[in-house]
Scaffold this motif. Sequence first.
Motif, mmCIF file in Angstrom:
data_model
loop_
_atom_site.group_PDB
_atom_site.id
_atom_site.type_symbol
_atom_site.label_atom_id
_atom_site.label_comp_id
_atom_site.label_asym_id
_atom_site.label_seq_id
_atom_site.Cartn_x
_atom_site.Cartn_y
_atom_site.Cartn_z
ATOM 1 N N TYR A 75 -1.998 11.135 -10.625
ATOM 2 C CA TYR A 75 -1.929 10.056 -11.615
ATOM 3 C C TYR A 75 -0.501 9.805 -12.062
ATOM 4 O O TYR A 75 0.377 10.656 -11.925
ATOM 5 C CB TYR A 75 -2.816 10.391 -12.819
ATOM 6 C CG TYR A 75 -2.454 11.679 -13.529
ATOM 7 C CD1 TYR A 75 -2.900 12.903 -13.036
ATOM 8 C CD2 TYR A 75 -1.672 11.657 -14.677
ATOM 9 C CE1 TYR A 75 -2.567 14.085 -13.670
ATOM 10 C CE2 TYR A 75 -1.338 12.846 -15.323
ATOM 11 C CZ TYR A 75 -1.780 14.060 -14.812
ATOM 12 O OH TYR A 75 -1.436 15.224 -15.434
ATOM 13 N N SER A 76 -0.318 8.618 -12.537
ATOM 14 C CA SER A 76 0.896 8.315 -13.294
ATOM 15 C C SER A 76 0.462 8.371 -14.749
ATOM 16 O O SER A 76 -0.732 8.441 -15.048
ATOM 17 C CB SER A 76 1.407 6.913 -12.970
ATOM 18 O OG SER A 76 0.693 5.951 -13.712
ATOM 19 N N ASN A 77 1.414 8.329 -15.643
ATOM 20 C CA ASN A 77 1.037 8.329 -17.058
ATOM 21 C C ASN A 77 0.736 6.932 -17.558
ATOM 22 O O ASN A 77 0.674 6.694 -18.743
ATOM 23 C CB ASN A 77 2.142 8.983 -17.889
ATOM 24 C CG ASN A 77 2.068 10.488 -17.777
ATOM 25 O OD1 ASN A 77 0.978 11.049 -17.673
ATOM 26 N ND2 ASN A 77 3.219 11.145 -17.770
ATOM 27 N N ASP A 78 0.617 5.984 -16.595
ATOM 28 C CA ASP A 78 0.451 4.593 -16.996
ATOM 29 C C ASP A 78 -0.864 4.003 -16.534
ATOM 30 O O ASP A 78 -0.968 2.800 -16.318
ATOM 31 C CB ASP A 78 1.599 3.772 -16.424
ATOM 32 C CG ASP A 78 2.558 3.380 -17.526
ATOM 33 O OD1 ASP A 78 2.108 3.241 -18.672
ATOM 34 O OD2 ASP A 78 3.749 3.208 -17.235
ATOM 35 N N VAL A 124 3.672 2.304 -7.197
ATOM 36 C CA VAL A 124 3.884 3.306 -8.232
ATOM 37 C C VAL A 124 3.658 4.702 -7.657
ATOM 38 O O VAL A 124 2.599 4.979 -7.086
ATOM 39 C CB VAL A 124 2.908 3.060 -9.411
ATOM 40 C CG1 VAL A 124 3.084 4.122 -10.491
ATOM 41 C CG2 VAL A 124 3.108 1.661 -9.983
ATOM 42 N N TYR A 168 -2.543 4.602 -13.659
ATOM 43 C CA TYR A 168 -2.855 4.618 -12.233
ATOM 44 C C TYR A 168 -3.321 6.017 -11.856
ATOM 45 O O TYR A 168 -2.682 7.003 -12.238
ATOM 46 C CB TYR A 168 -1.623 4.298 -11.399
ATOM 47 C CG TYR A 168 -1.044 2.940 -11.676
ATOM 48 C CD1 TYR A 168 -1.577 1.802 -11.087
ATOM 49 C CD2 TYR A 168 0.048 2.798 -12.522
ATOM 50 C CE1 TYR A 168 -1.042 0.551 -11.336
ATOM 51 C CE2 TYR A 168 0.599 1.550 -12.772
ATOM 52 C CZ TYR A 168 0.045 0.435 -12.184
ATOM 53 O OH TYR A 168 0.572 -0.798 -12.421
#
Lengths: 683, 683
Positions: free
Chosen positions: A79-82, A60, A84
């Motif tokens: 960061y990801s918005n999920d 990701v 991570y």
Amino acid sequence: MNFMTFKVQENKEGFLIEYNSRNLLTHTFSKPAFYVGYGEAEIEMYRGNFKIQDYKISRVPLKHFNIKKDSEKVYIDLYSNDGYSLSLCVKEMEDRLYIEFERSTGTINRYWIRIDADEDEKVYGCGEQMSYFNLRGRNFPLWTSEPGVGRDKSTYITWMADVMGKAGGDYYNTNYPQPTFVSTRKYYCHLESSAYMDFNFKNKYYHELEVWSIPKYIMFETAETFIELVSKISSFFGRQPLLPEWVYNGLILGVQGGTDRALEKMNKALEKGVKLSGLWCQDWQGRKITSFGKRLFWNWKWNPQMYPELDKKIWELKDKGIRFLGYINPYLIKEGDLYKEAYEKGYLATKLNGEDYLVDFGEFYCGIVDFTNPEAFEWYKGVIKKNLIEFGLDGWMADFGEYLPTDCKLYNGVSAEIMHNVWPTIWARCNYEALKETGKLGEILFFMRAGFTGVQRYCTLLWAGDQSVDFSIHDGLVSVIPGALSSGMMGNGLHHSDIGGYTSLFGLKRTKELFLRWAEMAAFTPVMRTHEGNRPDENFQVYDDDGALEHLALMTSVYVKLSPYLKDLVKQNTEEGIPVQRPLFMHYEDDKNTYDIQYQYMYGKDILVAPVYKEGVSRWSVYLPQDEWIHMPTGQEFRGGYVEVDVPFGKPAVFYRRSSEYRDLFEEVTKLFKEMVKDDYGS
Amino acid sequence: MNFMTFKVQENKEGFLIEYNSRNLLTHTFSKPAFYVGYGEAEIEMYRGNFKIQDYKISRVPLKHFNIKKDSEKVYIDLYSNDGYSLSLCVKEMEDRLYIEFERSTGTINRYWIRIDADEDEKVYGCGEQMSYFNLRGRNFPLWTSEPGVGRDKSTYITWMADVMGKAGGDYYNTNYPQPTFVSTRKYYCHLESSAYMDFNFKNKYYHELEVWSIPKYIMFETAETFIELVSKISSFFGRQPLLPEWVYNGLILGVQGGTDRALEKMNKALEKGVKLSGLWCQDWQGRKITSFGKRLFWNWKWNPQMYPELDKKIWELKDKGIRFLGYINPYLIKEGDLYKEAYEKGYLATKLNGEDYLVDFGEFYCGIVDFTNPEAFEWYKGVIKKNLIEFGLDGWMADFGEYLPTDCKLYNGVSAEIMHNVWPTIWARCNYEALKETGKLGEILFFMRAGFTGVQRYCTLLWAGDQSVDFSIHDGLVSVIPGALSSGMMGNGLHHSDIGGYTSLFGLKRTKELFLRWAEMAAFTPVMRTHEGNRPDENFQVYDDDGALEHLALMTSVYVKLSPYLKDLVKQNTEEGIPVQRPLFMHYEDDKNTYDIQYQYMYGKDILVAPVYKEGVSRWSVYLPQDEWIHMPTGQEFRGGYVEVDVPFGKPAVFYRRSSEYRDLFEEVTKLFKEMVKDDYGS
């Protein structure tokens, strides 16, 4: 924050980390520099050869970021918005830039970091790499293992080794990997982790580093010259002590088979004028015959049946100026009494369920001393002190270190997958401390093939591992040179190899020619040492051949004659961390031709060595940087460029700089060549 | 929505797609069923062998979802919170469940879909698979290519083929891949795409399908029995016409070298009592000698120099009941006049920049007729009609189809990477339409090795490709059986192979024993045909050996005698789509032992064939399901279980069911065996 030498420049698209005018890491929304994910690895080991496959379930991109700064540090949250995320802290410390990995969230066990690259940039290092010095264009899995037999999938030897024992290997297999590389952009980069890693230098505009656990940090240090850079590298990782004085007396002769046989061969060599510094009997503790060849009995103490009177002879030899060397490794054969002792004390690594773990080393089985248990470590160090040092050994091969299986249970509770790569360094430290605590540093010489980050500090000498007894590019004579240059760039300034190679399998036999060419190279390395190989009886042995002994008399005389110069180089290594064997570009930075030369090297700043690494050759082509050069065996003068010289046996393609302060010494060497060299060493 | 036979059950953790009581797809937040990402592929082709590497830059789980339903369809939106999404539409149509891929967002060119699996589930299919019938435990890249020479990295032949021509191949290489599999959970699953795919059946609880472009849909259809299931599969993909009546007259003899030589060999076979239905001369259009062996001159029309009077002889042969067969493939040799014509008309695929694209076929170069150009397609169909059909050919090998390079430019504007897999099916359709439009379907027989989704509808007969002339598991005699069974499960009910194999390289030579064993198997397949191989002069040829001709007389007599039964099987294939060669479990579903048997097969429901696939064997072990069996060559009776029979040449391990309605016919075959079999066919 202009007092910082590094910058984290932010814009709405991303950010850039710059250090000492070098763009190191560019992150944008569309080309993120950080990826995280999850993988399920299958790791199979067969006799030190690993098959590692990773099923990547996720990867990701961490596109988003927040940056916070204080007076000394920059905090970057990616960061990801999920769910991570990865938190970094960028700071400078002792003239090094650290990007520390503080924490991550999400189901993550894989990390990828992209370092900025230029299209024409070259990179070197990653431990001891035997196939390629410039790493660009390839990926390099970093996992200590057997180096492979043949190491070239297009050769019969490699194919047979693969089929018979999964042992063929490939270009990246090495006993000594290290997550550190040197860039021609004049920085080095170190990723602090011991997990499985894979450094990918295939891409034009970035290098991608993959690591199977959250690393502690990535560190960068820059310099204005390569000399300065390698000096900084060795300052960081540690430097070797001086070589013992006795080494400069000549060759360490490798012989096996008992006291009488060893002395007989030694005396024959001495009679023929070979200069000897040591007698190395790797079977001093007894041996075992397997289908691979003559193997050793892995129970580390003098075997008086096989080596009667060695306890006396060893001192007699010392009086004659010849030191006796032995052998040890960190495993214990099940049938030996050391195994029994370690087993009873609970010093051996076990299976995850606590059952005994015996590792297959090829028709015999051994226990692994669990060095993460401080008592076990001290006990084994004690074995070295008592059985080796007290007995009188002045050196040994400290073999192996690469075989820690990933499915064993260790005392310190850390996963063996994480400890696997560290093992060679711990093994080096065990030997090092035994020397240090007995006051023998600089007097005793042990040599290792395995390594990892930090081995520089502990290992007194590297050896290039088990080359095939041939002229093959990936596993023969010449593979030693990239090995010396790459490990040298990592701060291991002392390197050598088995003269004549080691592995003879599937019909491959060492020839006299191979031995002569190898000896010609070895005379221009820190240490000269022969090895009988895995199948001594079937292969060429120097002590059986008068011509080869005469040739060796010449090459060892050259080595000894050059020793004042070599001592100076070794001193540079100890004091400044500059390796004895160096790539040409280290002294000719402006010469673009030098950056891809991996089969020639500088032996210090004044000698250029271009070993003959092909069979049946009478002329040899050499690249000389712009300078005034003198061909050492003949005194012939050259300027820079591609030149050709005759290379009969005994006249290696070695050149010195006319302006060297050692010119007088080199002229003496030329004289020695002219006096001693023969027209014919027999066929 | 209880009128739907499928259910999309939603809960807060995820959703489940169920169809006819089968859980097909389970999605949860922690174990998503959908991943998307981006990859950069490197695709290299060398003479039909591909090296494909993918650098996976991202692989993002689509954890989140929204479900909307209307009276007939369920709409599922999957997404990450970072801009990646995938919209699906689930619906039933004609008793099939479709999950349509409507669109995706984000930088995506890779898709992964996980299908629910049971731990003990087995799967079959994926086109024609030569190494493994049950696909579980391995991944299968789906990309039409050369199948490989040796196909087993541990063999010398494979290694040599790899080193000499990148041609060794591996277990998954096939001329005919297809993104369709059959599960023992009594469904089949088809992924509609022609992009590069990789179906991974390694995981315990899911199958993971990877595809390099957004697919049109995944489709599932279920059935209560495997017979019903395969019937549904073939109903979906299309079914073959009946075999021509003339085929049942005996063997198609493969000979080369001109009219006189072909007729001489044919007459010799006839004199020895071999039943012949056809004479197959693949070099009817002339040939070319290369280092691989005798190759054909790829300009598709009668060569009167090499085959004088063939235009008359072809009709004379027909009168004698022997049909003449030729050869064609979809490439045109640069030196031929068809190439010139196609070139001038602009019918050839070009490089991306519009330059001529010539493909290396091994020491000669060819143009690729661009079948995506309707005019070119019609023109080539016209070549088949005029040069082959009008000339009087009754069949041909429609060879190749796998070599579409991924870097060529096509008329229809679609990427060649997407068209690559489709090519074999288009090639089949070109042949099929030529037959159909000339009213020759069911009269002319063409056979192909290449295939892809939909080839079922067009190809009148498969052949197993170019086996090595040996007994090797992965590329010899026995590899034909998984090939027949897997392609049969996909709805290709008619399969056969080169008796004696084809590829002779690196010292490998066809033996008489191999030929005899292969003939014994081929008599129990839809079509018997010999091939001289790539190096006819160096390999065993049946027409040179009286004993082998007598053996072939026996086996062709058996084939002809059995033809009423075979015709019935072929009719079942045409009408119901049930293949002639079937896995044992298709008729013995309750017998768990049958599901992993891949080297025996049912020849229709009443005959079980267990070909001898090892050298130097006199007894053979066979698994018989619980039933009453009679050993066809001897009349000996057996019950189920593991049994052993003597297998001298001429007495294959073939059994029929005592209760068969064809028992009278089978007893006649037994009588024929007893009358004709000899104690000795020479050595």
